[in-house]
Design an enzyme around this catalytic site. Sequence first.
Site, PDB file in Angstrom:
ATOM      1  N   HIS A  41       0.825  -1.222   0.000  1.00 48.72           N
ATOM      2  CA  HIS A  41       0.000   0.000   0.000  1.00 48.72           C
ATOM      3  C   HIS A  41       0.857   1.270   0.000  1.00 48.72           C
ATOM      4  O   HIS A  41       0.466   2.296   0.572  1.00 48.72           O
ATOM      5  CB  HIS A  41      -0.962  -0.012   1.200  1.00 48.72           C
ATOM      6  CG  HIS A  41      -0.283  -0.012   2.546  1.00 48.72           C
ATOM      7  ND1 HIS A  41      -0.825  -0.661   3.639  1.00 48.72           N
ATOM      8  CD2 HIS A  41       0.869   0.547   2.974  1.00 48.72           C
ATOM      9  CE1 HIS A  41      -0.018  -0.474   4.675  1.00 48.72           C
ATOM     10  NE2 HIS A  41       1.011   0.258   4.297  1.00 48.72           N
ATOM     11  N   HIS A  99      -1.868   4.598   9.805  1.00 48.06           N
ATOM     12  CA  HIS A  99      -0.496   5.040  10.079  1.00 48.06           C
ATOM     13  C   HIS A  99      -0.527   6.334  10.900  1.00 48.06           C
ATOM     14  O   HIS A  99      -0.164   7.394  10.411  1.00 48.06           O
ATOM     15  CB  HIS A  99       0.255   5.267   8.770  1.00 48.06           C
ATOM     16  CG  HIS A  99       0.358   4.061   7.896  1.00 48.06           C
ATOM     17  ND1 HIS A  99      -0.694   3.561   7.170  1.00 48.06           N
ATOM     18  CD2 HIS A  99       1.403   3.235   7.630  1.00 48.06           C
ATOM     19  CE1 HIS A  99      -0.296   2.493   6.483  1.00 48.06           C
ATOM     20  NE2 HIS A  99       0.968   2.273   6.758  1.00 48.06           N
ATOM     21  N   HIS A 139      10.183  -3.880   4.178  1.00 48.41           N
ATOM     22  CA  HIS A 139      10.574  -2.478   4.198  1.00 48.41           C
ATOM     23  C   HIS A 139      10.930  -1.971   5.582  1.00 48.41           C
ATOM     24  O   HIS A 139      10.364  -2.390   6.568  1.00 48.41           O
ATOM     25  CB  HIS A 139       9.588  -1.547   3.507  1.00 48.41           C
ATOM     26  CG  HIS A 139       8.199  -1.377   4.051  1.00 48.41           C
ATOM     27  ND1 HIS A 139       7.341  -2.393   4.297  1.00 48.41           N
ATOM     28  CD2 HIS A 139       7.501  -0.240   4.334  1.00 48.41           C
ATOM     29  CE1 HIS A 139       6.163  -1.914   4.687  1.00 48.41           C
ATOM     30  NE2 HIS A 139       6.243  -0.603   4.741  1.00 48.41           N
ATOM     31  N   GLU A 198       4.002  -5.490   8.675  1.00 43.63           N
ATOM     32  CA  GLU A 198       2.693  -5.269   8.039  1.00 43.63           C
ATOM     33  C   GLU A 198       2.185  -6.542   7.364  1.00 43.63           C
ATOM     34  O   GLU A 198       0.978  -6.708   7.170  1.00 43.63           O
ATOM     35  CB  GLU A 198       2.780  -4.134   7.002  1.00 43.63           C
ATOM     36  CG  GLU A 198       2.935  -2.754   7.631  1.00 43.63           C
ATOM     37  CD  GLU A 198       2.874  -1.604   6.620  1.00 43.63           C
ATOM     38  OE1 GLU A 198       2.658  -0.474   7.051  1.00 43.63           O
ATOM     39  OE2 GLU A 198       3.045  -1.827   5.395  1.00 43.63           O
TER      40      GLU A 198
HETATM   41  C1  DHB Z   1       6.208   3.553   2.579  1.00 43.58           C
HETATM   42  C2  DHB Z   1       5.591   2.313   2.685  1.00 43.58           C
HETATM   43  C3  DHB Z   1       4.533   2.109   3.561  1.00 43.58           C
HETATM   44  O1  DHB Z   1       3.902   0.914   3.738  1.00 43.58           O
HETATM   45  C4  DHB Z   1       4.067   3.145   4.317  1.00 43.58           C
HETATM   46  O2  DHB Z   1       3.002   2.921   5.101  1.00 43.58           O
HETATM   47  C5  DHB Z   1       4.679   4.402   4.237  1.00 43.58           C
HETATM   48  C6  DHB Z   1       5.747   4.589   3.356  1.00 43.58           C
HETATM   49  C7  DHB Z   1       7.319   3.804   1.640  1.00 43.58           C
HETATM   50  O3  DHB Z   1       7.918   2.850   1.128  1.00 43.58           O
HETATM   51  O4  DHB Z   1       7.596   4.953   1.352  1.00 43.58           O
HETATM   52 FE    FE Z   2       2.417   1.045   5.617  1.00 42.71          FE
END
Ligand code: DHB
Ligand code: FE
Length: 282
Positions: free
Chosen positions: A12, A59, A193, A240
């Site tokens: 997302h 978030h 990530h 996540e």
């Molecule tokens: C990014 C990815 C995410 O899942 C998020 O919630 C906020 C930022 C990103 O890769 O920039």
């Molecule tokens: Fe996220």
Amino acid sequence: MARITAGVGSSHVPLLGVAVDQGKTEDDYFGPIFQGYEWTKRWEEEQKPDVVILVFNDHATAFDMKIVPTFAIGCGERYKPADEGWGPRPVPDVEGHADLAWHIAQSLILDEFDMTIINEMDVDHGLTVPMSMMFGTPDRWPVKVIPFAVNVVTYPVPTGNRCWAIGEAIRRAVESFPEDLNVQIWGTGGMSHQLQGPRAGLLNREWDNQFMDALIGDSDAARRIPHIEYLRETGSEGIEMVMWLIMRGALGKETRCLHRHYHIPCSNTAIGHLVLEPVETG
Ligand code: DHB
Ligand code: FE
């Protein structure tokens, strides 16, 4: 009766919302990411689901450190796109399905899952980006949505096993709703990530793909992946991915993969996308 006919997993990444809103989905950077969703867009047009149970995380938009619900279900009639600092995204409001949502809330709570009920909330990129990826830019979203929010932001977050089990309970809840409804469940977030600290930018193509493999077929091994493994292998925000386990748990014993897409990089993360259907094992 209502039925869960398919499950969708998707990252997302907020930057994808920016790409859609600024008409950049076909450029060199975003093109290969969005191409992997073309199959799904066409498939969704054929499937015409009535309702999507959209498992996502907020978030620090609707919730912050004042209140941190582990599992929360949106029982409202509609939800506005949130202002995450640059104004709300120019996407339609999200229409809820209050009757089914209240039914699921009741069923889950009597099934001993202690849900938080939300009647009002603005929805952030965790929900609106997957909508844009699957449906593009319509004037009105073609489905009703039941937002299902999971805390993956502040530890302690729920275990993978608990997520899988609540998915199983969601399936029981949906199947006890008398109206004929075509219901999909989406698990969003991930893949590997980490947005901050010395390991920022960490990606793990191999682990992400093993995770997607594990959701296909009849194994339930993924429900036992411990938090520390997500953290070590996929970075701090990789957790996540437990939200995909709610989707998988809701599909029953066995799944078949209809479509799969993986691309690196997108913003700071890897893009993962999976379309699954339940295999009726009788
Ligand atoms: C990014 C990815 C995410 O899942 C998020 O919630 C906020 C930022 C990103 O890769 O920039
Ligand atoms: Fe996220």
